[in-house]
Design a protein around this motif. Structure first.
Motif, PDB file in Angstrom:
ATOM      1  N   MET A   1      64.490  18.004  71.730  1.00  0.00           N
ATOM      2  CA  MET A   1      64.483  18.475  73.088  1.00  0.00           C
ATOM      3  C   MET A   1      64.213  17.278  73.990  1.00  0.00           C
ATOM      4  O   MET A   1      63.431  16.393  73.658  1.00  0.00           O
ATOM      5  N   ILE A   3      62.770  15.978  77.702  1.00  0.00           N
ATOM      6  CA  ILE A   3      61.940  16.361  78.841  1.00  0.00           C
ATOM      7  C   ILE A   3      61.882  15.188  79.808  1.00  0.00           C
ATOM      8  O   ILE A   3      62.037  14.037  79.414  1.00  0.00           O
ATOM      9  N   GLU A   4      61.675  15.498  81.075  1.00  0.00           N
ATOM     10  CA  GLU A   4      61.495  14.458  82.088  1.00  0.00           C
ATOM     11  C   GLU A   4      60.044  14.478  82.535  1.00  0.00           C
ATOM     12  O   GLU A   4      59.491  15.545  82.832  1.00  0.00           O
ATOM     13  N   ILE A   5      59.434  13.301  82.562  1.00  0.00           N
ATOM     14  CA  ILE A   5      58.041  13.175  82.996  1.00  0.00           C
ATOM     15  C   ILE A   5      58.024  12.181  84.144  1.00  0.00           C
ATOM     16  O   ILE A   5      58.393  11.019  83.970  1.00  0.00           O
ATOM     17  N   LEU A  49      62.965   9.941  80.800  1.00  0.00           N
ATOM     18  CA  LEU A  49      63.342  10.961  79.806  1.00  0.00           C
ATOM     19  C   LEU A  49      62.708  10.630  78.468  1.00  0.00           C
ATOM     20  O   LEU A  49      62.682   9.478  78.039  1.00  0.00           O
ATOM     21  N   SER A  51      62.422  12.099  74.348  1.00  0.00           N
ATOM     22  CA  SER A  51      62.860  12.986  73.275  1.00  0.00           C
ATOM     23  C   SER A  51      61.606  13.462  72.556  1.00  0.00           C
ATOM     24  O   SER A  51      60.789  12.645  72.120  1.00  0.00           O
ATOM     25  N   ASP A  55      59.314  22.475  70.648  1.00  0.00           N
ATOM     26  CA  ASP A  55      60.064  23.344  71.549  1.00  0.00           C
ATOM     27  C   ASP A  55      59.304  23.420  72.875  1.00  0.00           C
ATOM     28  O   ASP A  55      58.190  22.903  73.005  1.00  0.00           O
ATOM     29  N   MET A  56      59.905  24.028  73.880  1.00  0.00           N
ATOM     30  CA  MET A  56      59.314  24.071  75.218  1.00  0.00           C
ATOM     31  C   MET A  56      57.975  24.805  75.230  1.00  0.00           C
ATOM     32  O   MET A  56      57.048  24.394  75.922  1.00  0.00           O
ATOM     33  N   TRP A  59      55.400  22.435  73.767  1.00  0.00           N
ATOM     34  CA  TRP A  59      55.188  21.335  74.717  1.00  0.00           C
ATOM     35  C   TRP A  59      54.269  21.790  75.850  1.00  0.00           C
ATOM     36  O   TRP A  59      53.295  21.120  76.174  1.00  0.00           O
ATOM     37  N   ASN A  60      54.563  22.928  76.451  1.00  0.00           N
ATOM     38  CA  ASN A  60      53.781  23.399  77.602  1.00  0.00           C
ATOM     39  C   ASN A  60      52.375  23.843  77.239  1.00  0.00           C
ATOM     40  O   ASN A  60      51.453  23.664  78.019  1.00  0.00           O
ATOM     41  N   ARG A  64      51.703  18.990  76.525  1.00  0.00           N
ATOM     42  CA  ARG A  64      51.704  18.600  77.936  1.00  0.00           C
ATOM     43  C   ARG A  64      50.280  18.443  78.445  1.00  0.00           C
ATOM     44  O   ARG A  64      49.948  17.473  79.118  1.00  0.00           O
TER      45      ARG A  64
END
Length: 89
Positions: A1, A3-5, A49, A51, A55-56, A59-60, A64
């Motif tokens: 996946m 993600i942008e940070i 970005l 990698s 999964d989301m 991550w959340n 995160r």
């Protein structure tokens, strides 16, 4: 996946900060972070970005919080150290 940070998110600084334990860096620039029974592989691929192997939802709810909090702590500690006046005799 992917993600942008947008924050100043530096995997090496996180690894060296001591805030996250059980970190391993691989030759290709991938980092493995382990907490409890969760494990994530994350790599900076440029332009904010990353990698990530989770999964989301994971991550959340797990990563995160841990990784972004670590970055924020390192930034605040660095700023605090820079602003400490030197004691002179």
């Amino acid at each position: 996946m992917l993600i942008e940070i947008e924050d100043d998110f530096d995997l090496q600084k996180i690894a060296l900060s001591g805030q996250c334990f059980r970190v391993r860096q691989f030759d290709d620039g991938t980092y493995r972070f382990v907490t409890g029974d969760s494990c994530i592989y994350i790599k900076n691929i440029g332009n904010r970005l990353f990698s990530v192997s989770s999964d989301m939802d994971e991550w959340n709810h797990v990563w995160r919080r841990i990784l972004i909090l670590t970055v924020t702590t390192v930034i605040h500690l660095t700023r605090s150290i820079i602003n400490i006046p030197l004691l002179m005799k």
